[in-house]
Design a protein around this motif. Structure first.
Motif, PDB file in Angstrom:
ATOM      1  N   TYR A  96     -27.109  80.654  -9.992  1.00 43.99           N
ATOM      2  CA  TYR A  96     -27.670  81.076 -11.286  1.00 43.99           C
ATOM      3  C   TYR A  96     -26.702  81.942 -12.079  1.00 43.99           C
ATOM      4  O   TYR A  96     -26.763  81.979 -13.308  1.00 43.99           O
ATOM      5  CB  TYR A  96     -29.036  81.748 -11.083  1.00 43.99           C
ATOM      6  N   LYS A  97     -25.778  82.595 -11.375  1.00 44.96           N
ATOM      7  CA  LYS A  97     -24.743  83.355 -12.092  1.00 44.96           C
ATOM      8  C   LYS A  97     -23.830  82.369 -12.835  1.00 44.96           C
ATOM      9  O   LYS A  97     -23.521  82.540 -14.009  1.00 44.96           O
ATOM     10  CB  LYS A  97     -23.934  84.184 -11.085  1.00 44.96           C
ATOM     11  N   LEU A  98     -23.434  81.305 -12.107  1.00 43.31           N
ATOM     12  CA  LEU A  98     -22.576  80.283 -12.741  1.00 43.31           C
ATOM     13  C   LEU A  98     -23.319  79.615 -13.890  1.00 43.31           C
ATOM     14  O   LEU A  98     -22.757  79.391 -14.967  1.00 43.31           O
ATOM     15  CB  LEU A  98     -22.177  79.212 -11.709  1.00 43.31           C
ATOM     16  N   LYS A  99     -24.566  79.304 -13.676  1.00 46.24           N
ATOM     17  CA  LYS A  99     -25.363  78.592 -14.683  1.00 46.24           C
ATOM     18  C   LYS A  99     -25.400  79.354 -16.007  1.00 46.24           C
ATOM     19  O   LYS A  99     -25.350  78.756 -17.084  1.00 46.24           O
ATOM     20  CB  LYS A  99     -26.787  78.369 -14.164  1.00 46.24           C
ATOM     21  N   ILE A 111     -20.207  72.638  -8.234  1.00 50.26           N
ATOM     22  CA  ILE A 111     -21.524  73.176  -7.858  1.00 50.26           C
ATOM     23  C   ILE A 111     -22.640  72.642  -8.762  1.00 50.26           C
ATOM     24  O   ILE A 111     -23.751  72.378  -8.316  1.00 50.26           O
ATOM     25  CB  ILE A 111     -21.494  74.738  -7.965  1.00 50.26           C
ATOM     26  N   GLY A 112     -22.306  72.473 -10.045  1.00 53.82           N
ATOM     27  CA  GLY A 112     -23.318  72.152 -11.062  1.00 53.82           C
ATOM     28  C   GLY A 112     -24.130  70.909 -10.762  1.00 53.82           C
ATOM     29  O   GLY A 112     -25.311  70.846 -11.087  1.00 53.82           O
ATOM     30  N   HIS A 113     -23.496  69.899 -10.144  1.00 55.72           N
ATOM     31  CA  HIS A 113     -24.242  68.695  -9.778  1.00 55.72           C
ATOM     32  C   HIS A 113     -24.674  68.729  -8.317  1.00 55.72           C
ATOM     33  O   HIS A 113     -25.810  68.453  -7.992  1.00 55.72           O
ATOM     34  CB  HIS A 113     -23.382  67.437 -10.004  1.00 55.72           C
ATOM     35  N   LEU A 114     -23.723  69.084  -7.448  1.00 52.02           N
ATOM     36  CA  LEU A 114     -24.002  68.979  -6.012  1.00 52.02           C
ATOM     37  C   LEU A 114     -25.182  69.854  -5.581  1.00 52.02           C
ATOM     38  O   LEU A 114     -26.011  69.434  -4.779  1.00 52.02           O
ATOM     39  CB  LEU A 114     -22.737  69.351  -5.212  1.00 52.02           C
ATOM     40  N   CYS A 115     -25.240  71.068  -6.116  1.00 53.42           N
ATOM     41  CA  CYS A 115     -26.272  72.010  -5.654  1.00 53.42           C
ATOM     42  C   CYS A 115     -27.492  72.041  -6.566  1.00 53.42           C
ATOM     43  O   CYS A 115     -28.285  72.983  -6.518  1.00 53.42           O
ATOM     44  CB  CYS A 115     -25.669  73.407  -5.524  1.00 53.42           C
ATOM     45  N   GLY A 124     -31.682  72.988 -11.512  1.00 53.58           N
ATOM     46  CA  GLY A 124     -32.392  73.986 -10.703  1.00 53.58           C
ATOM     47  C   GLY A 124     -31.765  73.983  -9.327  1.00 53.58           C
ATOM     48  O   GLY A 124     -31.326  72.930  -8.851  1.00 53.58           O
ATOM     49  N   TYR A 125     -31.723  75.147  -8.669  1.00 55.51           N
ATOM     50  CA  TYR A 125     -31.030  75.258  -7.380  1.00 55.51           C
ATOM     51  C   TYR A 125     -31.688  74.379  -6.308  1.00 55.51           C
ATOM     52  O   TYR A 125     -32.894  74.432  -6.110  1.00 55.51           O
ATOM     53  CB  TYR A 125     -31.039  76.719  -6.926  1.00 55.51           C
ATOM     54  N   GLN A 186     -24.174  75.447 -21.591  1.00 57.80           N
ATOM     55  CA  GLN A 186     -25.269  76.398 -21.801  1.00 57.80           C
ATOM     56  C   GLN A 186     -26.589  75.864 -21.216  1.00 57.80           C
ATOM     57  O   GLN A 186     -27.638  76.451 -21.388  1.00 57.80           O
ATOM     58  CB  GLN A 186     -25.472  76.670 -23.303  1.00 57.80           C
ATOM     59  N   GLY A 187     -26.515  74.703 -20.555  1.00 58.11           N
ATOM     60  CA  GLY A 187     -27.712  74.144 -19.929  1.00 58.11           C
ATOM     61  C   GLY A 187     -28.616  73.405 -20.903  1.00 58.11           C
ATOM     62  O   GLY A 187     -29.737  73.032 -20.568  1.00 58.11           O
TER      63      GLY A 187
END
Ligand SMILES: C[S@@+](CC[C@H](N)C(=O)[O-])C[C@H]1O[C@@H](n2cnc3c(N)ncnc32)[C@H](O)[C@@H]1O
Length: 236
Positions: A96-99, A111-115, A124-125, A186-187
């Motif tokens: 969520y820090k990266l997001k 991380i953005g896709h894999l996790c 969402g995580y 920015q999601g």
């Protein structure tokens, strides 16, 4: 890489073979017009589900280009080509820090896709991603990047490749009439104009061999391969 929203890992090898065989046939037919394949390009490269199988087929004779409007994904491939090792863990806090940091980084591309839940970019995580799966995916990214050292990656819209001539161009865009929307750094969901894109394919097909993946009919292009819902079209 096993997870990517709309990714082609499962059927990538088969699609690469169809693209290669068809391109070689077309090039032979067009040899009278002085047409010779100079390069291969994927303007929507994502996790390279198809691309990872291409240079083995066309060999070293071609120029290789790839692009994506997701800057972090492009940075991930560029850094991995230089030896960067993607992380093998990611806590919920880190995710969520990266997001929310508003930056583009190689780590975010990984991380953005894999996790993420259903592999939707920072959707969402995903608690269920195991350490083993992260390690395997990290290793796979490094392997693909090493094998694809010659590929020039650039961030931007597909139109950055409008000047290409004598290329095989394979497009795997967000599909029309599906929930396949893409998020920016920015999601926020980013829309995609399918009709504008088909016009671009028509123009590009005058000087290139253009393939497009889709679920439904893609413009008035020719259907050349089907695998369940997945279809591959050729613009002539
Ligand atoms: C279906 S995915 C590609 C998947 C890829 N073939 C794979 O196997 O992993 C579509 C990609 O297009 C990118 N994208 C969306 N709109 C774009 C645009 N206008 N120009 C370039 N890339 C775009 C997304 O970031 C996403 O990576």
């Amino acid at each position: 890489m096993t997870t990517y929203h709309g990714g082609k890992q499962r059927i990538g090898e088969k699609l690469a073979r169809v693209i290669y065989d068809e391109s070689v046939d077309i090039a032979k037919l067009k040899s009278d017009e002085d047409f010779k394949i100079k390069g291969y390009c994927e303007p929507f490269c994502g996790m390279l589900g198809v691309y990872q199988h291409i240079p083995k087929l066309f060999k070293d004779q071609l120029k290789y280009k790839a692009g994506d409007q997701n800057k972090s994904v492009v940075m991930m491939w560029q850094q991995a080509q230089k030896g960067w090792e993607p992380p093998t863990t990611c806590t919920k806090e880190r995710f969520y820090k990266l997001k929310s940091d508003g930056k583009s980084t190689a780590e975010k591309g990984f991380i953005g896709h894999l996790c993420s839940f259903r592999s939707i970019y920072f959707g969402g995580y995903a608690y269920h991603i195991t350490k083993k799966r992260m390690e395997n995916t990290s290793t796979k990214v490094q392997k693909i990047a090493t094998e694809l050292k010659k590929v020039k990656f650039s961030n931007g819209s597909y139109t950055q490749f409008s000047n290409l001539k004598d290329y095989v161009i394979y497009c795997d865009p967000p599909y029309a009439n599906t929930t396949q929307n893409y998020r920016n750094e920015q999601g926020r969901l980013v829309g995609f104009d399918t009709y504008e894109f088909w016009d671009w394919c028509d123009k590009m097909a005058a000087n290139n061999i253009v393939f497009v993946s889709g679920y439904g009919q893609v413009s008035d292009a020719e259907l050349i391969y089907t695998n369940k819902k997945e279809k591959l079209y050729l613009f002539r």
